[in-house]
Design a protein around this motif. Structure first.
Motif, PDB file in Angstrom:
ATOM      1  N   VAL A   1       0.812  -1.220   0.000  1.00  0.00           N
ATOM      2  CA  VAL A   1       0.000   0.000   0.000  1.00  0.00           C
ATOM      3  C   VAL A   1       0.844   1.266   0.000  1.00  0.00           C
ATOM      4  CG1 VAL A   1      -1.860  -1.194   1.227  1.00  0.00           C
ATOM      5  CG2 VAL A   1      -0.176   0.113   2.532  1.00  0.00           C
TER       6      VAL A   1
ATOM      7  N   ALA B   1      -5.466  -3.100  -2.646  1.00  0.00           N
ATOM      8  CA  ALA B   1      -4.295  -3.793  -2.112  1.00  0.00           C
ATOM      9  C   ALA B   1      -4.681  -4.712  -0.952  1.00  0.00           C
ATOM     10  CB  ALA B   1      -3.249  -2.781  -1.658  1.00  0.00           C
TER      11      ALA B   1
ATOM     12  N   ALA C   1      -0.036   3.709  -2.845  1.00  0.00           N
ATOM     13  CA  ALA C   1      -1.385   4.240  -2.688  1.00  0.00           C
ATOM     14  C   ALA C   1      -1.447   5.265  -1.559  1.00  0.00           C
ATOM     15  CB  ALA C   1      -2.370   3.099  -2.425  1.00  0.00           C
TER      16      ALA C   1
ATOM     17  N   ILE D   1      -5.840   1.565  -2.088  1.00  0.00           N
ATOM     18  CA  ILE D   1      -5.536   0.954  -0.793  1.00  0.00           C
ATOM     19  C   ILE D   1      -6.465  -0.233  -0.544  1.00  0.00           C
ATOM     20  CG2 ILE D   1      -5.499   1.313   1.693  1.00  0.00           C
ATOM     21  CD1 ILE D   1      -4.729   4.202   1.193  1.00  0.00           C
TER      22      ILE D   1
END
Length: 210
Positions: free
Chosen positions: A65, A80, A68, A77
């Protein structure tokens, strides 16, 4: 010595019962203590394994993440987190990702977590669940945020259920074995005493010294 001092059949049966009860008590104590110790050691080993898995999951998720979080991309996010799959999040109950200022960017909660958590707390086993783990999210060695993982007590609850079931089966099998060997050991002690009593009774009553 007279005939009245010789143990009667009822006294012999009482001695057999006393020996059987003693063997049963000692064996049940040994079986019970070993079962409790094995259960506690198993739960402690499971807790250690859960804690190590949390560290691995946290590091992997932190890496996934990072980009992101840099761009404050909330959909990325969540993507992920979803990419971790059910297997990757098997030991996780909650995920919370925040930026460096503490603003929450994303959060995830496991479905069905409440029932397992309540069951674990009801049994007083919630202390075995590892505490929440916080992992920094780094970009160029600078902390740009952090994620917090909360352990899932479902695996502990499943272990307790299976452990209690196997414990009941082992106790049943142990009970049968203990009763058999207790009677056998008691008989091995009672039989020579019974023969000695018969010989003594013959000497005292019939005066048969031969």
């Amino acid at each position: 010595m007279n005939a009245k001092s010789i143990p009667a059949a009822g006294e012999q049966r009482s001695l057999r019962s006393a020996l059987t009860r003693t063997y049963l008590a000692l064996m049940w104590l040994a079986v019970g203590m070993s079962s409790v110790l094995l259960t506690i050691l198993g739960m402690l080993a499971l807790r250690s394994s859960m804690q190590q898995n949390l560290h691995v999951i946290a590091r992997s998720m932190s890496y996934n993440v990072t980009a992101a979080v840099v761009f404050q991309d909330r959909p990325a996010i969540y993507s992920a987190i979803a990419a971790m799959g059910d297997g990757g999040l098997s030991e996780v109950a909650d995920v919370r990702i925040a930026d460096a200022k503490g603003n929450v960017l994303a959060s995830w909660h496991r479905d069905g977590n409440d029932s397992a958590t309540r069951s674990t707390k009801l049994l007083g086993m919630d202390w075995l669940v590892p505490p929440p783990l916080t992992e920094p999210i780094l970009h160029d060695d600078v902390e740009i945020g952090h994620l917090t993982l909360t352990a899932y007590g479902g695996s502990l609850w499943t272990f307790l259920q299976h452990g209690l079931a196997w414990l009941a089966v082992s106790f049943l099998l142990s009970a049968l074995c203990v009763m058999y060997f207790a009677r056998k050991f008691a008989g091995n002690i009672i039989s020579p005493l019974h023969n000695m009593a018969q010989i003594t009774r013959t000497i005292c009553v019939e005066r048969a010294f031969n």
